[in-house]
Design a protein around this motif. Structure first.
Motif, PDB file in Angstrom:
ATOM      1  N   ASN A  27       0.805  -1.221   0.000  1.00  0.00           N
ATOM      2  CA  ASN A  27       0.000   0.000   0.000  1.00  0.00           C
ATOM      3  C   ASN A  27       0.839   1.273   0.000  1.00  0.00           C
ATOM      4  O   ASN A  27       0.295   2.373   0.024  1.00  0.00           O
ATOM      5  CB  ASN A  27      -0.943   0.005   1.206  1.00  0.00           C
ATOM      6  CG  ASN A  27      -1.945  -1.139   1.159  1.00  0.00           C
ATOM      7  OD1 ASN A  27      -2.475  -1.454   0.098  1.00  0.00           O
ATOM      8  ND2 ASN A  27      -2.189  -1.762   2.308  1.00  0.00           N
ATOM      9  N   ARG A  28       2.162   1.101  -0.017  1.00  0.00           N
ATOM     10  CA  ARG A  28       3.033   2.264   0.013  1.00  0.00           C
ATOM     11  C   ARG A  28       2.952   3.025  -1.309  1.00  0.00           C
ATOM     12  O   ARG A  28       2.737   2.439  -2.375  1.00  0.00           O
ATOM     13  CB  ARG A  28       4.473   1.826   0.284  1.00  0.00           C
ATOM     14  CG  ARG A  28       5.375   2.938   0.787  1.00  0.00           C
ATOM     15  CD  ARG A  28       6.782   2.437   1.032  1.00  0.00           C
ATOM     16  NE  ARG A  28       7.455   2.128  -0.230  1.00  0.00           N
ATOM     17  CZ  ARG A  28       8.702   1.671  -0.310  1.00  0.00           C
ATOM     18  NH1 ARG A  28       9.374   1.421   0.787  1.00  0.00           N
ATOM     19  NH2 ARG A  28       9.255   1.431  -1.481  1.00  0.00           N
ATOM     20  N   ARG A  29       3.154   4.327  -1.221  1.00  0.00           N
ATOM     21  CA  ARG A  29       3.069   5.175  -2.418  1.00  0.00           C
ATOM     22  C   ARG A  29       4.059   4.726  -3.490  1.00  0.00           C
ATOM     23  O   ARG A  29       3.716   4.652  -4.675  1.00  0.00           O
ATOM     24  CB  ARG A  29       3.338   6.631  -2.011  1.00  0.00           C
ATOM     25  CG  ARG A  29       3.498   7.584  -3.193  1.00  0.00           C
ATOM     26  CD  ARG A  29       3.848   8.980  -2.709  1.00  0.00           C
ATOM     27  NE  ARG A  29       4.265   9.831  -3.804  1.00  0.00           N
ATOM     28  CZ  ARG A  29       4.695  11.070  -3.650  1.00  0.00           C
ATOM     29  NH1 ARG A  29       4.778  11.603  -2.440  1.00  0.00           N
ATOM     30  NH2 ARG A  29       5.056  11.793  -4.699  1.00  0.00           N
ATOM     31  N   SER A  30       5.301   4.458  -3.103  1.00  0.00           N
ATOM     32  CA  SER A  30       6.314   4.006  -4.061  1.00  0.00           C
ATOM     33  C   SER A  30       6.396   2.476  -4.003  1.00  0.00           C
ATOM     34  O   SER A  30       6.709   1.917  -2.954  1.00  0.00           O
ATOM     35  CB  SER A  30       7.671   4.628  -3.745  1.00  0.00           C
ATOM     36  OG  SER A  30       7.991   4.459  -2.385  1.00  0.00           O
TER      37      SER A  30
END
Length: 218
Positions: free
Chosen positions: A52-55
């Motif tokens: 779920n991390r942006r990157s």
């Protein structure tokens, strides 16, 4: 690992990379500027553990000319753990543990209660004329790490210092006195205090990083 192209550094901790024709953001754990982070350099990425991390990727390694260089700051600790297990574990008969001191510095330790043997680990990707070095810029944090070794020695602990060279084109290691004279002076003090120091050169490929050999201090 996922192969990609390094497009640009968006910020201190984020890069723009291209993978199979698609553009993504990749997290850079090493916030220091590195000259070899150039447009269209071949790089290798590790998928982020948190989906779920942006990157979605961590920047793991980048080619500097013909040499693949690891830029993931977690890898020197992993290499140090392997090195310590081979070189020190048999002497101690104890399990390695990670220890974070009051300043947030992460060290390897033997002895879970007293942490009497501590290993300070410093990774570097900087090379000049086949000699690896630190620091790349004046660094209060690196100086504090050397100061902590002297403090531990005074307390009767058994500190060690390990430099992990994250590339295989260096034949020695030196303290960059021109960049930070205090760091060089502190390293001399560490030597004079009898604190063991070693530098290990690593080989980096598309599968990761491994110890290659011990190199001398210059």
């Amino acid at each position: 690992m996922v192969q990609g192209l390094f497009i640009r550094r968006i910020s201190r901790r984020l890069a723009e990379v291209e993978v199979s024709g698609n553009t993504f953001e990749a997290y850079i754990s090493n916030g220091i500027e590195m000259d070899f982070l150039k447009n269209e350099s071949v790089c290798f990425l590790r998928k982020a553990e948190n989906e779920n991390r942006r990157s979605p990727f961590d920047l793991y390694s980048v080619y500097d000319g013909d040499t693949l260089v690891c830029v993931d700051t977690k890898e020197p600790l992993r290499i140090a753990e392997i090195w310590a297990s081979k070189n020190l574990n048999n002497e101690r008969g104890e399990k390695l543990s990670f220890y974070t001191d009051t300043k947030g510095m992460t060290l390897l330790a033997f002895g879970r209660e007293n942490h009497d043997l501590m290993i300070q680990v410093m990774g570097t990707s900087f090379v000049n004329d086949r000699a690896a070095y630190l620091p790349g810029i004046p660094s209060k944090a690196l100086n504090e790490r050397l100061e902590s070794l002297l403090w531990m020695k005074d307390r009767g602990q058994d500190p060690h210092l390990l430099f992990v060279i994250c590339r295989n084109d260096a034949d020695c290691f030196y303290a960059n006195q021109e960049i930070d004279p205090y760091f060089a002076d502190l390293l001399d003090e560490v030597k004079e205090a009898g604190i063991p120091i070693e530098a290990v050169r690593c080989v980096v490929d598309e599968d990761g990083m491994a110890i290659d050999s011990i190199v001398p201090l210059r």
